[in-house]
Scaffold this active site. Structure first.
Site, PDB file in Angstrom:
ATOM      1  N   GLY A  58      -6.739   7.076  -2.350  1.00  0.00           N
ATOM      2  CA  GLY A  58      -6.128   7.554  -1.285  1.00  0.00           C
ATOM      3  C   GLY A  58      -7.105   7.546  -0.069  1.00  0.00           C
ATOM      4  CB  ALA A  59      -7.476   6.168   3.357  1.00  0.00           C
ATOM      5  CG  ASP A 246      -5.744   2.531   2.600  1.00  0.00           C
ATOM      6  OD1 ASP A 246      -4.351   2.532   2.539  1.00  0.00           O
ATOM      7  OD2 ASP A 246      -6.264   3.141   1.821  1.00  0.00           O
ATOM      8  CE  LYS A 258      -1.753   0.779  -2.589  1.00  0.00           C
ATOM      9  NZ  LYS A 258      -3.005   0.061  -3.357  1.00  0.00           N
TER      10      LYS A 258
HETATM   11  O1  MRU Z   1      -4.760   2.347  -3.892  1.00  0.00           O
HETATM   12  P1  MRU Z   1      -4.548   3.464  -3.289  1.00  0.00           P
HETATM   13  O2  MRU Z   1      -3.484   4.691  -4.246  1.00  0.00           O
HETATM   14  O3  MRU Z   1      -5.832   4.096  -2.802  1.00  0.00           O
HETATM   15  O4  MRU Z   1      -3.645   3.462  -1.863  1.00  0.00           O
HETATM   16  C1  MRU Z   1      -3.441   4.377  -1.105  1.00  0.00           C
HETATM   17  C2  MRU Z   1      -2.647   4.014   0.042  1.00  0.00           C
HETATM   18  O5  MRU Z   1      -2.167   2.864   0.293  1.00  0.00           O
HETATM   19  C3  MRU Z   1      -2.130   5.194   0.865  1.00  0.00           C
HETATM   20  O6  MRU Z   1      -0.891   4.723   1.360  1.00  0.00           O
HETATM   21  C4  MRU Z   1      -3.267   5.189   2.063  1.00  0.00           C
HETATM   22  O7  MRU Z   1      -4.273   5.654   1.431  1.00  0.00           O
HETATM   23  C5  MRU Z   1      -2.769   5.943   3.057  1.00  0.00           C
HETATM   24  S1  MRU Z   1      -2.991   7.931   2.817  1.00  0.00           S
HETATM   25  C6  MRU Z   1      -4.588   8.046   2.799  1.00  0.00           C
END
Ligand code: MRU
Length: 376
Positions: A58-59, A246, A258
């Site tokens: 998560g970002a 992200d 994502k």
């Molecule tokens: O691959 P991940 O689980 O790190 O992807 C996370 C996402 O795509 C979230 O939707 C994204 O980070 C936005 S919320 C921080």
């Protein structure tokens, strides 16, 4: 947020720092929802590995982890030679930034830490400043998410059914979450809402993490297969789509999130359903000029060819949150086939109704004009 462990609720942050042991503390997200554990990393290489292996993801969460990982490395440096120290810091930043390339939050977080360190005249002074700056980044992440809740609350009326993608919840940040902030605010205000969590293959962050979070907070929800969203929209069963990001390009308003987010945005536009993206300020990239320049992480095909879970009969009752409840990988796909696995996609601004930021809600095309207030 609160987590119920053996019937008792305790507050947790996704990421924190243990200064006495110079270690980064992380909720082990690969075990959720079947087990809840906090793990610690002993040095910055382990911290980078935890980001790469998605112990933390998560970002916002990987942003804070990178900031703490940098402070952890800086505090471990032995010596007083400033040239050697700078060279070492460059290496640490490159290692942490390279762990996952798509999110911009780790880069912005480490830039903040490095900028704060400049005020220190000695290595020792910079070591102290690095941890203060990492803590500031983590605390700002929390207050930014709280502000997203205040701004986003006005979009949610009682009775609404909201579609989310992946996990843009508190597990994807230090606390509170981005897309979940308005949802938690509406729930706290007593509004009756229902959330559809896209399963989010291949890693299933919607089915595992988002659903676990919402269950912990008592928010009504159901998991849907990624392919079910169009059907529900067509039948008028989705009133609003809320996702995180992200990397959002400040110059163009393009949103990286994502894989599958773009598909949902196309569907939402087709059905005239509002599509909002909630972000803290650390998710904005003011430098890149085009969405095609965003580095899109390509992950192992094994994620597409199989799935992780715990073995049980369909419909069996499974206790959650048990320590030591380990998941296993099962191969689903044809054994001789390979897979392609891009982890993120880019949604163009024309498909986005608004970007919820801690400063208010903006049209994606207006971010650049409003950059002075958004960069402050
Ligand atoms: O691959 P991940 O689980 O790190 O992807 C996370 C996402 O795509 C979230 O939707 C994204 O980070 C936005 S919320 C921080």
């Amino acid at each position: 947020m609160n987590v119920a462990i053996r019937g008792r609720k305790r507050p947790f942050r996704t990421v924190s720092f243990d200064a006495a042991n110079n270690s980064v503390q992380l909720i082990e997200q690969r075990l959720l929802p079947h087990a809840f554990e906090v793990v610690s990393t002993r040095d910055y290489r382990e911290t980078a590995q935890a980001i790469r292996d998605m112990v933390v993801r998560g970002a916002g969460a990987i942003g804070a982890t990178a900031a703490y990982g940098l402070a952890q490395a800086v505090r471990a440096f032995e010596g007083t030679d400033r040239a050697q120290f700078h060279h070492y810091v460059d290496e640490v930043v490159a290692t942490l930034a390279g762990a996952r390339p798509t999110a911009v939050d780790p880069i912005n977080a480490m830039n903040d830490v490095r900028a704060a360190m400049k005020a220190g005249m000695t290595v020792a002074a910079q070591q102290e400043l690095s941890l203060l700056a990492a803590e500031t980044f983590a605390n700002n992440d929390v207050s930014d998410c709280q502000a997203l809740g205040r701004h986003g609350l006005k979009l949610i009326k009682s009775g609404m059914r909201i579609l989310t993608h992946c996990n843009a919840g508190w597990l994807a940040f230090v606390d509170v979450g981005s897309a979940t902030a308005p949802i938690y605010a509406a729930h706290a205000a007593g509004r009756q809402i229902h959330v559809f969590c896209d399963e989010t293959r291949p890693r299933s962050q919607g089915a595992t993490l988002m659903a676990w979070e919402l269950a912990q907070q008592g928010v009504s929800h159901e998991i849907i297969a990624d392919n079910a969203a169009g059907h529900l929209m067509q039948r008028g069963e989705v009133d609003l789509v809320l996702v995180g990001a992200d990397r959002v390009l400040g110059r163009t308003g393009e949103v990286t999130n994502k894989i599958g987010t773009y598909t949902k945005a196309v569907l939402a536009a087709c059905h005239k359903i509002p599509f909002y993206v909630a972000i803290p300020l650390s998710t904005i990239d003011w430098k890149l000029k085009r969405g095609t320049d965003i580095p899109i992480e390509e992950r192992s095909g094994d994620e597409v060819l199989g799935a992780w879970g715990i073995a049980c009969e369909p419909g069996a009752k499974i206790p959650t949150g048990k320590v030591g409840h380990r998941r296993t990988y099962v191969r689903v796909a044809n054994p001789t086939s390979q897979a392609r696995n891009p982890a993120f996609d880019v949604t163009p601004p024309g498909l986005i109704t608004g970007i919820i930021t801690p400063e208010g809600i903006y049209k994606p095309q207006d971010l650049w004009k409003r950059r002075s207030e958004l960069q402050s």
